[in-house]
Write a protein that holds these residues in place. Structure first.
Motif, PDB file in Angstrom:
ATOM      1  N   TYR A  48       0.848  -1.190   0.000  1.00 31.41           N
ATOM      2  CA  TYR A  48       0.000   0.000   0.000  1.00 31.41           C
ATOM      3  C   TYR A  48       0.890   1.249   0.000  1.00 31.41           C
ATOM      4  O   TYR A  48       1.949   1.274   0.637  1.00 31.41           O
ATOM      5  N   ALA A  67      -3.319   0.459  -3.909  1.00 33.31           N
ATOM      6  CA  ALA A  67      -3.121  -0.884  -3.373  1.00 33.31           C
ATOM      7  C   ALA A  67      -2.601  -1.797  -4.474  1.00 33.31           C
ATOM      8  O   ALA A  67      -3.142  -1.803  -5.587  1.00 33.31           O
ATOM      9  N   ARG A 109      -9.662   4.002  -3.925  1.00 31.40           N
ATOM     10  CA  ARG A 109      -8.251   3.703  -4.159  1.00 31.40           C
ATOM     11  C   ARG A 109      -8.030   3.222  -5.586  1.00 31.40           C
ATOM     12  O   ARG A 109      -8.972   2.786  -6.268  1.00 31.40           O
TER      13      ARG A 109
END
Length: 366
Positions: A48, A67, A109
């Motif tokens: 991450y 990620a 994300r």
């Protein structure tokens, strides 16, 4: 979804699904995003980090979590490995993948599937070129070379990562030479986002020491690595710290094929840390050789002078053969006495010169 009065009420799960659906409708299945890597962390096979964008002053103006998930990271890792790169903070990257909304974490994300290493390498080369152009425009190329190197550089500073192979090899080469090197080590990070500031700080610390305990040479050493591994030595903070240093800075960075901005401004650039250490040893050995040669010259010169004067006196004695014996005897005694005085004076002069020479040689062998 339920209706309460005039309001549509979503559950958390319904809201997150709606966000995910909106993202799918309005964004491609894979987007390329460029930015600077920040805050790399690992967990359960996943990686991450945040992609950030900064303004001219270095302040963060935008951030996107990223990620790299264990079950879909193979191509991402292959991309990095192909260029000899490792994901680190401060790296400029161009990554691709879908933008998703993580239900359980409540987080938007980017799930990175690929990374373009040519973008990262290009960014490193661009920054290096910009730094060198500014240095050249200011007339600072090889500016550190204005500091003369001592004929016998024995008082050294070493900027390196404490415990690194490069530092150990330099110390090993110096010890093996048998000379009285005095080495002050300034520990520094030599890789990663914090490395440029750390190296510059180490050089500045040695500059403060130099004001009271002068150093003959400071060696900046780092073993080999990829272009990104060595990027700290292309950083303007390191370059300017070398330019402004009050002592000669020798560099031994990377392998023979590596070339960094620090080499361009240094006093002397060596291809490896080992080569730089050998350069120091060779410089001291050359000084030792010059002193030894001077000692031999001083030792032989007075003796030769005595021999020449004795021959001259003997020739003079021979020319007196026709003079009455009483005069010859007196002249011979005077000549013998003069020869003894000359030999004694020459010996005293040699002793004085040897004492002076020994004092000068004390700094060379331990």
């Amino acid at each position: 979804m339920s209706v309460e009065g005039q309001r549509e009420v979503l559950s958390v799960a319904e809201a997150t699904r709606a966000i995910s659906a909106a993202l799918e409708r309005h964004l491609p299945a894979r987007v390329w995003v460029r930015g600077e890597v920040n805050g790399v962390r690992q967990g359960r096979g996943n990686t991450y980090f945040d992609l950030i964008e900064t303004d001219a002053g270095g302040a963060t103006v935008a951030k996107l979590p990223v990620a790299v998930l264990s079950w879909q990271r193979r191509e991402f890792d292959v991309d990095l490995a192909a260029a000899g790169l490792r994901l680190e903070g401060g790296m400029d990257v161009l990554v691709a993948g879908p933008v998703t909304f993580w239900d359980k974490g409540g987080q938007l994300r980017l799930e990175a599937l690929r990374v373009d290493p040519t973008y990262t390498l290009g960014a490193i080369a661009r920054r290096r070129r910009e730094v060198l152009e500014r240095i050249a425009a200011e007339g600072l190329t090889r500016h550190n070379a204005r500091h003369p190197t001592s004929l016998a550089p024995l008082r050294l500073g070493l900027v390196a990562a404490a415990g690194s192979d490069a530092a150990a090899d330099v110390r090993r080469q110096l010890r093996a030479a048998g000379y009285a090197f005095a080495v002050t080590v300034a520990d520094a990070r030599v890789q990663g986002a914090n490395a440029p500031g750390s190296v510059a700080a180490a050089l500045e610390a040695l500059a403060r020491l130099h004001a009271t305990a002068p150093l003959d040479v400071v060696l900046l050493a780092r073993g080999g690595g990829s272009e990104h591994d060595l990027a700290a030595f292309d950083d303007e903070r390191v370059v300017r710290a070398i330019v402004e240093a009050p002592f000669p800075v020798w560099t031994g960075i990377g392998h023979e094929q590596d070339d960094v901005a620090a080499d361009i401004v240094a006093h002397t650039a060596w291809p490896t840390p080992t080569a730089a250490a050998r350069g120091l040893v060779d410089a001291v050995a050359a000084a030792d050789g010059r002193v030894a040669a001077a000692a031999a010259t001083l030792a032989s010169a007075p003796a030769g002078r005595v021999d020449r004067e004795r021959e001259r006196l003997e020739r003079a004695t021979g020319r007196l053969a026709a003079v009455p014996s009483r005069q010859v005897g007196a002249a011979s005694r005077r000549l013998h006495h003069a020869s003894r005085l000359l030999a004694r004076a020459a010996g005293q002069n040699l002793a004085r010169r040897r004492a002076s020479l020994d004092a000068r040689r004390e700094r060379l062998p331990p």
